[in-house]
Design an enzyme around this catalytic site. Structure first.
Site, PDB file in Angstrom:
ATOM      1  N   ARG A 126       0.830  -1.220   0.000  1.00  0.00           N
ATOM      2  CA  ARG A 126       0.000   0.000   0.000  1.00  0.00           C
ATOM      3  C   ARG A 126       0.858   1.262   0.000  1.00  0.00           C
ATOM      4  NH1 ARG A 126      -0.429  -2.421   4.957  1.00  0.00           N
ATOM      5  NH2 ARG A 126       0.332  -1.267   6.773  1.00  0.00           N
ATOM      6  N   TYR A 127       2.165   1.110   0.276  1.00  0.00           N
ATOM      7  CA  TYR A 127       3.068   2.268   0.313  1.00  0.00           C
ATOM      8  C   TYR A 127       3.905   2.409  -0.958  1.00  0.00           C
ATOM      9  CZ  TYR A 127       2.015   2.104   5.312  1.00  0.00           C
ATOM     10  OH  TYR A 127       1.382   2.084   6.525  1.00  0.00           O
ATOM     11  N   THR A 128       4.187   1.319  -1.635  1.00  0.00           N
ATOM     12  CA  THR A 128       5.085   1.382  -2.786  1.00  0.00           C
ATOM     13  C   THR A 128       4.303   1.588  -4.078  1.00  0.00           C
ATOM     14  OG1 THR A 128       5.021  -1.015  -3.090  1.00  0.00           O
ATOM     15  CG2 THR A 128       6.750  -0.140  -1.661  1.00  0.00           C
TER      16      THR A 128
END
Length: 749
Positions: A126-128
Site C-alpha cells: 500500500r506504500y510502494t
C-alpha cells in the site's frame, strides 16, 4: 441392511485409497512443477511472474507511464489471473524490482523495495508504487500479434497468454530459482550481450559446439561487481551437464593501510559479514584485525573497512582466511532445470537450451509474420471491394438507397464477399470524395509491397534467420550492457590454522609429578621454584612458543598434544591433564616436549631401546592420544632428548650398573612409532626384574660436555672424555669411575 448401504452410496464412484492418494499426489506434483515452481524456456518466467507482468501491461503501466500503487497491481493479479495469497504475489513482484536481485529488472519500483543487507525489508504494497521497466517490453512487444496461444483464466471469464513472446532468452538473462516436488531449479543470470551473441552464432552455425558457444558466453553474470572465481574447466562442465556450482568472491582494495571491501557476492549482506568477522575477533581468533567499520552510503553501496593491527600484517593471508570462513566468498548451486518447448521439465545444457529457445523464437516470429500477412491480405481484400464501389459509385448508392437488402444485392451485383460488402456499407459520406480513392490506391500499393516482403520471408528459412538475427542485434544494442561480474583466476581460499591466529610468545610449559600442567611466560624461569599442591612437585618442563603444541608422554608410551596457549597461567597451580586428555587407567604423565615443526627427539625406554622421532609424528588428534613408544616387559619411558644435529650429535646412555656407552645419533633409525633399535645391551630378564636398566639418556653436541650427578657428587665429562666411552651401538659400554657408578641424573653443557 446391506441393501440400504448400497442404496445410500448409489451413483458415488468408489476408488481404492492407495490409487486415489497416488493420483492426487501426482496431480499436485505436476501442478507445482508446471504451474508454480519451474520457469518456461520461452519467456523464462514462472506463472505468477508472467501474470504480474501481463496484468501491469493491461493496466497501462508501461515504462513511460506514471507509477501506480503496487496494491492495485496485486489486486488485479489476484482477482483476474492468480487466486493465491497476496503476500506471495507481492514478494514475487518485489523480487522482479530489486536491482541487486535481478540482473535485468522487469518492474520499476518507487519507494522502499528492500536493501542488499535485508532484501525482505521492503515496505507494504500500500506504500510502494510501480510500473514496468523498458526491458519488460522485450517480453510484451509482440503479445497482440498472434504470436502466442491464449487460455481461459481460473474462472473462464477472461483470457490470458499461456506464455509471453520474449524477444531474448530471458530464462538465461535473469535466471531463477525454485523448489518443486522432487526437483528444483537454480539458473544463474547471464550477460545480455554475451547470450545474444551466442544465439546469433548458433543461429548461423547450427552445428556449433559447446566450446564455440563458450567463446561468447564466458559464464554467469550476477548483479554485483564481485568476482567469479570458478575455474574455466568447471564452467565448461557446468554448461555441459546443466548442473554444478559457481564460486564468487568479494572484491577489496587497499586504502592507506586499511582493507576496503567494495563488492560482495550475490545476495550477501554486508551487515552479516561484519557480524561474522566481529564474532571471530571476540573469540580472539582474529588477532591481526583491530577494527571494523561500515561506511556504505548512496555513493558507495558497499564499503566495508577492515583495519589491520599493524602494517606488518600479511593482508593477502588475512583475506584468504576471511574468504574461507565468512560469506566474503560464497558458492551457488546451478541446476538448469526448466520446462522445455515440449512442455516437460528437464535439466538442459547450454547448447540445448539455446537451441530450444531459438526454435521457440523462430516459431514466434513465423506466427507474427503470418498474423501480419493475414491482416494485410484481409485489408487488401477490403480495399479491392472499396475500389469496386468507387468505380461504380452511383450504382452502389442507388442499391443502398432503394434496395431492402442492400448487402445481399451488392454481393450479387458486383461479386463481392460478405466482408467487402460490410466495409462498403460502413463507409461514411466524407470518404466518397475523390481524394479518398487516391488514398486507397496508395494504401494498396504499400500493402502489396508488404505482402510480397512477408511472403518472401515466410517462404525462405534463410530470410527468416536473417530477420531474427537483425532483431537480436537491435535488442542487444538497445538493452545490452557490460559484464558486471568479472571472471578471474584466483587461488583457493585457505583458513589460517589456529596456531597462526595465536600470538607467538616465548612460554615454558611445566608438568608436575601428579600430572598438572601450566604455562609460564618466558624461558628464564625456574620451574622447581613454583608453588605446587600438597604432595606434588616439579617433574618436567619444555620451552616453546605460545602458538605451538605441547606434547605430553605417558608411562605407557602414548603421546598427547595440547595448544600451549590453552593451558592455564603459571600463577595458578595449573589443571590436571586428565580433565582434557584420556590416558589409560593407571597411566601417568612422565614428560613434556615442544611440538615445534621440524624438531626431532630421541625417544627411548630404560630397557635400552630407542629411535628418532619428528615432532609431527608425536602430535595426536584426539583425547586418547596415539601409540608412540612400545615398551618391553618391565620397561619404563625415559624423558625424550632433543636432537640438534643428527649428523654430529652423540647419544650417551648410562645404566644403573655404572656402564656408559657413547655413539653417533645417526646410527639410530627415524621412526613414526615402535620399539626402536638397541641403544645399550641389557638382558631383557634383568629389565623385567628391574635389576638393570638405563638411568640416564642424553644427546650431546659434538663439542659439548656432559655433567653426571651421583648424589651430591658430580663429574664433568669433556668431549675427549666421552671419546673414551665411544663404541658400537648396542654394546654393554664401559664402567664409569668409582664413586660415579650410581648416576641419578645428567646435564648437557
Amino acid at each position: 441392511m446391506t441393501d440400504n448401504i448400497d442404496q445410500r452410496f448409489e451413483g458415488i464412484e468408489q476408488v481404492p485409497l492407495s490409487r486415489f492418494t497416488e493420483k492426487a499426489y501426482l496431480e499436485y506434483s505436476m501442478y507445482v512443477i508446471l504451474d508454480r515452481a519451474l520457469p518456461n524456456i520461452g519467456d523464462g518466467l514462472k506463472p505468477v511472474q508472467r501474470r504480474i507482468v501481463y496484468a501491469m501491461s493491461e493496466l497501462g503501466l508501461s515504462a513511460g507511464a506514471k507509477f501506480k500503487k503496487s496494491a492495485r497491481t496485486v489486486g488485479d493479479v489476484l482477482g483476474k489471473f492468480h487466486p493465491h495469497g497476496d503476500t506471495a504475489c507481492y514478494e514475487a513482484m518485489v523480487l522482479m524490482a530489486q536491482r541487486f536481485s535481478y540482473r535485468y529488472p522487469l518492474v520499476d519500483g518507487q519507494g522502499n523495495w528492500g536493501s542488499p543487507d535485508d532484501p525482505k525489508s521492503f515496505a507494504a504494497m500500500r506504500y510502494t508504487e510501480s510500473k514496468l521497466t523498458a526491458y519488460a517490453q522485450l517480453l510484451l512487444a509482440e503479445l497482440g500479434q498472434g504470436t502466442v496461444d491464449w487460455v481461459p483464466n481460473f474462472d473462464s471469464t477472461l483470457r490470458e497468454p499461456s506464455i509471453l513472446p520474449a524477444r531474448l532468452p530471458n530464462v538465461l538473462l535473469n535466471g531463477t530459482s525454485g523448489i518443486a516436488v522432487g526437483m528444483a531449479t537454480d539458473i544463474p543470470p547471464h550477460n545480455l550481450r554475451e547470450v545474444t551473441n551466442a544465439c546469433i552464432y548458433l543461429l548461423e552455425s547450427p552445428k556449433a559446439t559447446l566450446a564455440d558457444l563458450m567463446i561468447h558466453v564466458h559464464g554467469p553474470d550476477y548483479p554485483t561487481e564481485a568476482e567469479i572465481i570458478t575455474p574455466a574447466d568447471e564452467l565448461t562442465k557446468l554448461y555441459q551437464s546443466g548442473h554444478g556450482s559457481i564460486r564468487m568472491r568479494a572484491c577489496y582494495e587497499r586504502e592507506n593501510d586499511d582493507i576496503i571491501v567494495i563488492a560482495l557476492p550475490h545476495q550477501v549482506s554486508g551487515a552479516k559479514v561484519l557480524e561474522q568477522i566481529a564474532a571471530q575477533m571476540q573469540a580472539k581468533k582474529l588477532p591481526m584485525v583491530e577494527d571494523l567499520r561500515d561506511e556504505s552510503d548512496h555513493e558507495n553501496p558497499t564499503r566495508l573497512v577492515i583495519v589491520p593491527r599493524s602494517n606488518r600484517v600479511d593482508v593477502e593471508r588475512v583475506m584468504s582466511h576471511l574468504f574461507a570462513t565468512t560469506d566474503l566468498e560464497r558458492t551457488y548451486r546451478v541446476n538448469m532445470n526448466l520446462i522445455g518447448i515440449d512442455g516437460r521439465p528437464a535439466v538442459k545444457d547450454l547448447r540445448t537450451l539455446l537451441e530450444e529457445w531459438l526454435s521457440f523464437r523462430t516459431e514466434t516470429v513465423r506466427r507474427r509474420l503470418q498474423h501480419r500477412l493475414d491482416q494485410v491480405l484481409d485489408r487488401l481484400h477490403i480495399l479491392q471491394g472499396l475500389m469496386i464501389a468507387y468505380l461504380n459509385i452511383d450504382e452502389v448508392i442507388a442499391i443502398i438507397r432503394y434496395e431492402e437488402e442492400p448487402k445481399a444485392e451488392l454481393m450479387k451485383r458486383f461479386a463481392l464477399s460478405e466482408m467487402q460488402a460490410e466495409a462498403i456499407l460502413n463507409l461514411r459520406l466524407r470518404h466518397l470524395a475523390k481524394l479518398e480513392e487516391m488514398k486507397i490506391r496508395g494504401e494498396q500499393d504499400e500493402l502489396e509491397k508488404e505482402r510480397k516482403s512477408l511472403q518472401l520471408i515466410l517462404g525462405s528459412k534463410q530470410r527468416l534467420r536473417t530477420l531474427i538475427r537483425k532483431e537480436l542485434q537491435a535488442d542487444a544494442e538497445q538493452y545490452g550492457d557490460d559484464r558486471r561480474s568479472p571472471i578471474v583466476k584466483r587461488a583457493s581460499a585457505e583458513a589460517l590454522a589456529e596456531t597462526d591466529l595465536t600470538p607467538s610468545e616465548a612460554v615454558t610449559v611445566v608438568l608436575s609429578e601428579k600430572g598438572w600442567a601450566r604455562t609460564a611466560k618466558g624461558y628464564d624461569i625456574d620451574p622447581a621454584m613454583l608453588s605446587y599442591r600438597a604432595g606434588d612437585a616439579f617433574l618436567a618442563a619444555a620451552c616453546l612458543r605460545s602458538n605451538q603444541q605441547a606434547v605430553f608422554i605417558d608411562s605407557n608410551g602414548r603421546s598427547y598434544s595440547l595448544p600451549a596457549h590453552t593451558l592455564p597461567s603459571a600463577r595458578s597451580q595449573g589443571e590436571p591433564l586428565t580433565g582434557r586428555l584420556s590416558p589409560a587407567t593407571g597411566a601417568t604423565f612422565c614428560a613434556v616436549v615442544s611440538g615445534e615443526s621440524g624438531s626431532e627427539f630421541l625417544l627411548a625406554s630404560d630397557a635400552g631401546h630407542g629411535f628418532l622421532v619428528g615432532s609431527a609424528d608425536m602430535l595426536a588428534k584426539n583425547k586418547s592420544g596415539k601409540a608412540l613408544l612400545s615398551l618391553p616387559k618391565g620397561a619404563r619411558v625415559l624423558s625424550p632428548a632433543a636432537v640438534t644435529d643428527a649428523e654430529l650429535d652423540r647419544v650417551v646412555a648410562i645404566t644403573n650398573e655404572g656402564r656408559m656407552l657413547v655413539f653417533p645419533v645417526s646410527e639410530l633409525p627415524r621412526l613414526a612409532r615402535g620399539k626402536g633399535n638397541r641403544i645399550i645391551a641389557i638382558p631383557p630378564k634383568r629389565v623385567a626384574a628391574r635389576e638393570e636398566f638405563v638411568v640416564a639418556l642424553a644427546v650431546v653436541p659434538r663439542k659439548g660436555s656432559l655433567t653426571a650427578h651421583a648424589g651430591k657428587r658430580y663429574i664433568v665429562l669433556k668431549p675427549s672424555d666421552l671419546d673414551g666411552y665411544q663404541g658400537e651401538r648396542g654394546r654393554r659400554g664401559a664402567k664409569l669411575p668409582r664413586g660415579f657408578q650410581r648416576v641419578d641424573r645428567v646435564a648437557v653443557n
